[in-house]
Design a protein around this motif. Structure first.
Motif, PDB file in Angstrom:
ATOM      1  N   HIS A  41       6.298 -11.279  -1.153  1.00  0.00           N
ATOM      2  CA  HIS A  41       6.570 -10.089  -1.963  1.00  0.00           C
ATOM      3  C   HIS A  41       5.646 -10.056  -3.170  1.00  0.00           C
ATOM      4  O   HIS A  41       5.072 -11.067  -3.549  1.00  0.00           O
ATOM      5  CB  HIS A  41       8.009 -10.129  -2.504  1.00  0.00           C
ATOM      6  N   VAL A  42       5.562  -8.897  -3.819  1.00  0.00           N
ATOM      7  CA  VAL A  42       4.951  -8.728  -5.133  1.00  0.00           C
ATOM      8  C   VAL A  42       5.864  -7.818  -5.951  1.00  0.00           C
ATOM      9  O   VAL A  42       6.589  -6.990  -5.395  1.00  0.00           O
ATOM     10  CB  VAL A  42       3.535  -8.116  -5.079  1.00  0.00           C
ATOM     11  N   THR A  43       5.834  -7.983  -7.274  1.00  0.00           N
ATOM     12  CA  THR A  43       6.579  -7.088  -8.163  1.00  0.00           C
ATOM     13  C   THR A  43       5.669  -5.925  -8.532  1.00  0.00           C
ATOM     14  O   THR A  43       4.489  -6.114  -8.850  1.00  0.00           O
ATOM     15  CB  THR A  43       7.028  -7.843  -9.434  1.00  0.00           C
ATOM     16  N   MET A  44       6.224  -4.720  -8.489  1.00  0.00           N
ATOM     17  CA  MET A  44       5.471  -3.500  -8.786  1.00  0.00           C
ATOM     18  C   MET A  44       6.274  -2.651  -9.769  1.00  0.00           C
ATOM     19  O   MET A  44       7.504  -2.676  -9.737  1.00  0.00           O
ATOM     20  CB  MET A  44       5.194  -2.720  -7.501  1.00  0.00           C
ATOM     21  N   ALA A 100       0.833  -1.217   0.000  1.00  0.00           N
ATOM     22  CA  ALA A 100       0.000   0.000   0.000  1.00  0.00           C
ATOM     23  C   ALA A 100       0.865   1.262   0.000  1.00  0.00           C
ATOM     24  O   ALA A 100       0.504   2.266  -0.625  1.00  0.00           O
ATOM     25  CB  ALA A 100      -0.937  -0.001   1.208  1.00  0.00           C
ATOM     26  N   PHE A 101       2.000   1.219   0.682  1.00  0.00           N
ATOM     27  CA  PHE A 101       2.945   2.348   0.679  1.00  0.00           C
ATOM     28  C   PHE A 101       3.377   2.663  -0.746  1.00  0.00           C
ATOM     29  O   PHE A 101       3.353   3.812  -1.187  1.00  0.00           O
ATOM     30  CB  PHE A 101       4.153   1.999   1.560  1.00  0.00           C
ATOM     31  N   TYR A 102       3.773   1.637  -1.499  1.00  0.00           N
ATOM     32  CA  TYR A 102       4.228   1.852  -2.872  1.00  0.00           C
ATOM     33  C   TYR A 102       3.080   2.232  -3.800  1.00  0.00           C
ATOM     34  O   TYR A 102       3.250   3.052  -4.700  1.00  0.00           O
ATOM     35  CB  TYR A 102       4.974   0.613  -3.386  1.00  0.00           C
ATOM     36  N   GLU A 103       1.885   1.662  -3.569  1.00  0.00           N
ATOM     37  CA  GLU A 103       0.718   2.059  -4.362  1.00  0.00           C
ATOM     38  C   GLU A 103       0.450   3.550  -4.209  1.00  0.00           C
ATOM     39  O   GLU A 103       0.138   4.237  -5.179  1.00  0.00           O
ATOM     40  CB  GLU A 103      -0.520   1.255  -3.942  1.00  0.00           C
ATOM     41  N   ALA A 104       0.601   4.065  -2.993  1.00  0.00           N
ATOM     42  CA  ALA A 104       0.379   5.488  -2.744  1.00  0.00           C
ATOM     43  C   ALA A 104       1.396   6.360  -3.487  1.00  0.00           C
ATOM     44  O   ALA A 104       1.140   7.538  -3.746  1.00  0.00           O
ATOM     45  CB  ALA A 104       0.437   5.774  -1.239  1.00  0.00           C
ATOM     46  N   LEU A 105       2.530   5.764  -3.864  1.00  0.00           N
ATOM     47  CA  LEU A 105       3.563   6.497  -4.609  1.00  0.00           C
ATOM     48  C   LEU A 105       3.457   6.241  -6.113  1.00  0.00           C
ATOM     49  O   LEU A 105       4.345   6.636  -6.871  1.00  0.00           O
ATOM     50  CB  LEU A 105       4.949   6.085  -4.105  1.00  0.00           C
ATOM     51  N   GLY A 106       2.371   5.577  -6.541  1.00  0.00           N
ATOM     52  CA  GLY A 106       2.128   5.408  -7.961  1.00  0.00           C
ATOM     53  C   GLY A 106       2.560   4.082  -8.546  1.00  0.00           C
ATOM     54  O   GLY A 106       2.502   3.892  -9.769  1.00  0.00           O
ATOM     55  N   TYR A 107       2.978   3.139  -7.712  1.00  0.00           N
ATOM     56  CA  TYR A 107       3.402   1.830  -8.214  1.00  0.00           C
ATOM     57  C   TYR A 107       2.196   0.919  -8.391  1.00  0.00           C
ATOM     58  O   TYR A 107       1.225   1.002  -7.633  1.00  0.00           O
ATOM     59  CB  TYR A 107       4.434   1.192  -7.279  1.00  0.00           C
ATOM     60  N   VAL A 108       2.261   0.056  -9.395  1.00  0.00           N
ATOM     61  CA  VAL A 108       1.186  -0.869  -9.722  1.00  0.00           C
ATOM     62  C   VAL A 108       1.720  -2.297  -9.607  1.00  0.00           C
ATOM     63  O   VAL A 108       2.791  -2.609 -10.134  1.00  0.00           O
ATOM     64  CB  VAL A 108       0.691  -0.610 -11.163  1.00  0.00           C
ATOM     65  N   THR A 109       0.974  -3.148  -8.930  1.00  0.00           N
ATOM     66  CA  THR A 109       1.367  -4.548  -8.765  1.00  0.00           C
ATOM     67  C   THR A 109       1.148  -5.308 -10.069  1.00  0.00           C
ATOM     68  O   THR A 109       0.078  -5.214 -10.674  1.00  0.00           O
ATOM     69  CB  THR A 109       0.541  -5.186  -7.634  1.00  0.00           C
ATOM     70  N   ILE A 110       2.177  -6.048 -10.504  1.00  0.00           N
ATOM     71  CA  ILE A 110       2.089  -6.791 -11.763  1.00  0.00           C
ATOM     72  C   ILE A 110       2.356  -8.288 -11.581  1.00  0.00           C
ATOM     73  O   ILE A 110       2.521  -8.996 -12.567  1.00  0.00           O
ATOM     74  CB  ILE A 110       3.054  -6.220 -12.828  1.00  0.00           C
ATOM     75  N   SER A 111       2.421  -8.760 -10.353  1.00  0.00           N
ATOM     76  CA  SER A 111       2.705 -10.182 -10.137  1.00  0.00           C
ATOM     77  C   SER A 111       1.811 -10.742  -9.042  1.00  0.00           C
ATOM     78  O   SER A 111       1.211  -9.989  -8.268  1.00  0.00           O
ATOM     79  CB  SER A 111       4.171 -10.381  -9.722  1.00  0.00           C
ATOM     80  N   ASP A 112       1.768 -12.045  -8.986  1.00  0.00           N
ATOM     81  CA  ASP A 112       1.179 -12.722  -7.839  1.00  0.00           C
ATOM     82  C   ASP A 112       2.192 -12.652  -6.699  1.00  0.00           C
ATOM     83  O   ASP A 112       3.367 -12.315  -6.905  1.00  0.00           O
ATOM     84  CB  ASP A 112       0.885 -14.185  -8.175  1.00  0.00           C
TER      85      ASP A 112
END
Length: 145
Positions: free
Chosen positions: A136-139, A115-127
């Motif tokens: 972990h997830v790749t973003m 959620a921290f990285y999502e708030a900075l504009g990152y999008v999750t692209i992995s399971d």
């Protein structure tokens, strides 16, 4: 917001400071084996250390892989969290990615930080996947110049 002085590592002391923060967070706090934390990519990575009044409090490294600036080993000492040092570190890394001619950033985030990285504009692209026993997830993020 408190300002953290983020330096790209240029000497042995700054690198030692980065390793101190990384070992404190990943090895001591999160129980990652030291041989997994310090790896073969450290020699060829760009390293960054964040200082609060000359005290090392944050660290990260940056590599360039498959057209991406890959943000790695991002950490802030437990007692220094909540001051936006992590966000400031990400901004510094993104600036370095752009300075090296790349327009995409990638990272493998611990799921508890997603959620921290999502708030900075990152999008999750992995399971979810496991790394050093931690989910972990790749973003990714497109960087504007």
């Amino acid at each position: 917001m408190k300002h953290v002085n983020i330096q790209q590592v240029r000497n042995t002391q700054q690198l030692d400071d980065a390793y101190f923060v990384r070992k404190t967070v990943f090895v001591n706090e999160q129980q990652v084996p030291e041989e997994l934390e310090i790896d073969e990519f450290d020699e060829t990575s760009l390293h960054f250390t964040g200082y609060d009044n000359d005290e090392p409090v944050a660290a990260a490294r940056l590599r360039f892989v498959q057209g991406y600036g890959k943000l790695e080993r991002i950490c802030v000492l437990k007692e220094k969290r909540g001051y936006s040092y992590g966000r400031q570190m990400i901004e510094k890394l993104e600036e370095a990615v752009r300075d090296h001619g790349y327009d995409k950033a990638k990272l493998n985030a611990q799921t508890q930080a997603e959620a921290f990285y999502e708030a900075l504009g990152y999008v999750t692209i992995s399971d979810k996947f496991m790394d050093a026993g931690i989910p972990h997830v790749t973003m990714v993020k497109e960087l504007n110049h």
